[in-house]
Motif scaffolding. Structure first.
Motif, PDB file in Angstrom:
ATOM      1  N   UNK A  56      22.075   6.935  -2.765  1.00  8.63           N
ATOM      2  CA  UNK A  56      22.564   8.506  -3.052  1.00  8.63           C
ATOM      3  C   UNK A  56      22.706   8.982  -1.691  1.00  8.63           C
ATOM      4  N   UNK A  57      21.547   8.755  -0.845  1.00  8.53           N
ATOM      5  CA  UNK A  57      21.565   9.544   0.401  1.00  8.53           C
ATOM      6  C   UNK A  57      22.627   9.051   1.401  1.00  8.53           C
ATOM      7  N   UNK A 138      14.218  17.344  -5.996  1.00  6.59           N
ATOM      8  CA  UNK A 138      14.151  18.704  -5.300  1.00  6.59           C
ATOM      9  C   UNK A 138      12.580  19.167  -5.622  1.00  6.59           C
ATOM     10  N   UNK A 139      12.421  19.031  -7.095  1.00 10.75           N
ATOM     11  CA  UNK A 139      11.150  19.941  -7.376  1.00 10.75           C
ATOM     12  C   UNK A 139       9.784  19.085  -6.614  1.00 10.75           C
ATOM     13  N   UNK A 140       9.909  17.847  -6.515  1.00 15.67           N
ATOM     14  CA  UNK A 140       8.992  17.141  -5.828  1.00 15.67           C
ATOM     15  C   UNK A 140       8.874  17.431  -4.072  1.00 15.67           C
ATOM     16  N   UNK A 141      10.022  17.671  -3.614  1.00 14.39           N
ATOM     17  CA  UNK A 141      10.074  17.843  -2.244  1.00 14.39           C
ATOM     18  C   UNK A 141       9.543  19.311  -1.972  1.00 14.39           C
ATOM     19  N   UNK A 142       9.849  20.105  -2.794  1.00 15.31           N
ATOM     20  CA  UNK A 142       9.462  21.726  -2.435  1.00 15.31           C
ATOM     21  C   UNK A 142       8.151  21.830  -2.988  1.00 15.31           C
ATOM     22  N   UNK A 150      15.606  24.905   3.713  1.00 19.42           N
ATOM     23  CA  UNK A 150      16.321  24.131   4.668  1.00 19.42           C
ATOM     24  C   UNK A 150      16.010  22.781   4.994  1.00 19.42           C
ATOM     25  N   UNK A 151      14.794  22.191   4.723  1.00 19.75           N
ATOM     26  CA  UNK A 151      14.621  20.776   5.067  1.00 19.75           C
ATOM     27  C   UNK A 151      15.100  19.879   3.916  1.00 19.75           C
ATOM     28  N   UNK A 152      14.851  20.599   2.800  1.00 18.83           N
ATOM     29  CA  UNK A 152      15.615  19.785   1.807  1.00 18.83           C
ATOM     30  C   UNK A 152      17.151  19.695   1.601  1.00 18.83           C
ATOM     31  N   UNK A 153      17.618  21.031   2.275  1.00 17.43           N
ATOM     32  CA  UNK A 153      19.114  20.850   1.982  1.00 17.43           C
ATOM     33  C   UNK A 153      19.710  19.959   3.300  1.00 17.43           C
ATOM     34  N   UNK A 156      19.030  16.202   1.811  1.00 13.33           N
ATOM     35  CA  UNK A 156      19.800  15.841   0.474  1.00 13.33           C
ATOM     36  C   UNK A 156      21.265  16.222   0.895  1.00 13.33           C
ATOM     37  N   UNK A 157      21.889  16.892   1.794  1.00 14.92           N
ATOM     38  CA  UNK A 157      23.114  17.234   1.958  1.00 14.92           C
ATOM     39  C   UNK A 157      23.656  18.381   0.748  1.00 14.92           C
ATOM     40  N   UNK A 158      22.797  19.322   0.166  1.00 15.87           N
ATOM     41  CA  UNK A 158      23.290  20.276  -0.613  1.00 15.87           C
ATOM     42  C   UNK A 158      22.618  21.785  -0.081  1.00 15.87           C
ATOM     43  N   UNK A 159      23.240  22.470  -0.858  1.00 16.64           N
ATOM     44  CA  UNK A 159      23.143  23.823  -0.318  1.00 16.64           C
ATOM     45  C   UNK A 159      21.992  24.403  -0.814  1.00 16.64           C
ATOM     46  N   UNK A 160      21.356  25.418   0.019  1.00 15.97           N
ATOM     47  CA  UNK A 160      20.090  26.125  -0.558  1.00 15.97           C
ATOM     48  C   UNK A 160      20.365  26.820  -1.924  1.00 15.97           C
ATOM     49  N   UNK A 161      21.399  27.298  -2.409  1.00 15.67           N
ATOM     50  CA  UNK A 161      21.554  27.693  -3.784  1.00 15.67           C
ATOM     51  C   UNK A 161      21.393  26.917  -4.690  1.00 15.67           C
ATOM     52  N   UNK A 162      21.962  25.506  -4.251  1.00 15.25           N
ATOM     53  CA  UNK A 162      21.579  24.673  -5.326  1.00 15.25           C
ATOM     54  C   UNK A 162      20.269  23.883  -5.505  1.00 15.25           C
ATOM     55  N   UNK A 163      19.574  24.191  -4.513  1.00 14.97           N
ATOM     56  CA  UNK A 163      17.991  23.859  -4.662  1.00 14.97           C
ATOM     57  C   UNK A 163      17.435  25.151  -5.313  1.00 14.97           C
ATOM     58  N   UNK A 164      17.719  26.051  -5.072  1.00 14.90           N
ATOM     59  CA  UNK A 164      17.162  27.296  -5.915  1.00 14.90           C
ATOM     60  C   UNK A 164      17.530  27.199  -7.345  1.00 14.90           C
ATOM     61  N   UNK A 165      18.781  27.060  -7.870  1.00 11.38           N
ATOM     62  CA  UNK A 165      19.007  26.936  -9.169  1.00 11.38           C
ATOM     63  C   UNK A 165      18.268  25.758  -9.795  1.00 11.38           C
TER      64      UNK A 165
END
Length: 195
Positions: A56-57, A138-142, A150-153, A156-165
């Motif tokens: 995936x990465x 995402x949950x595990x990383x955070x 920012x690190x997760x973004x 995983x190459x995804x936006x911080x808003x996606x992470x938040x959602x």
């Protein structure tokens, strides 16, 4: 380990998003990566999950990959990094469980409290495992590894808003799951000890 070189045209197609080129790369390297990860982790389920996340990465970062370098070495580096992160998480989880157990013994907690805490922890782990793969990651990383948005973004190459959602959806699911299953634990405990 020796691997035949992938034709440059396949790598170019992969960078452009060609699924067949991706499948070719997957088929070429996945078995060897699986064996390497299994040697490290000893758990086929964890290996499958990491292998899935590795590919995936690279799919998500296909435009950034430098194909002048050895692709297998790059994949192996990602896989080993993910495996080490998982091993660290497992060690932290075990240490947390051990700490909880020692604290419970020191405080001479009742049998009921000890049982309920262990069951609640098992329930939380079960709930986390029921999350969809990306949401779980995402949950595990955070929450478990303490990484920032920012690190997760970047990872995983995804936006911080996606992470938040995804985190909001994860927490909503976990609260609901735990609420629904707490009664079951208390009922089982009652049946086990008092009937």
């Amino acid at each position: 380990m020796h691997f035949k070189n992938i034709e440059k045209s396949i790598l170019i197609d992969f960078k452009k998003g060609d699924v067949k080129a991706f499948e070719y790369i997957y088929n070429m390297y996945s078995k060897s990566l699986y064996k390497s990860l299994l040697y490290l982790l000893k758990d086929p389920i964890e290996v499958d999950e990491i292998l899935h996340n590795v590919f995936l990465k690279i799919w998500a970062k296909k435009e950034e990959i430098d194909f002048e370098k050895n692709l297998y070495s790059y994949l192996l580096k990602i896989a080993n990094s993910m495996a080490i992160d998982l091993l660290r998480k497992n060690i932290r989880t075990q240490l947390l469980c051990d700490t909880l157990s020692q604290t419970e013994i020191r405080e001479t907690a009742s049998v009921e409290e000890t049982y309920l805490k262990k069951e609640e922890w098992i329930m939380v782990e079960e709930a986390i495992n029921l999350l969809p793969p990306q949401r779980k990651l995402i949950f595990t990383l955070f929450k478990l590894e303490g990484k920032s948005y920012q690190e997760i973004s970047e990872q995983l190459s995804i936006s911080t808003s996606t992470i938040s959602n995804q985190l909001v959806l994860s927490m909503k699911f976990l609260r609901k799951f735990i609420h629904e299953h707490q009664r079951e634990i208390r009922t089982l405990f009652f049946l086990f000890y008092f009937l």
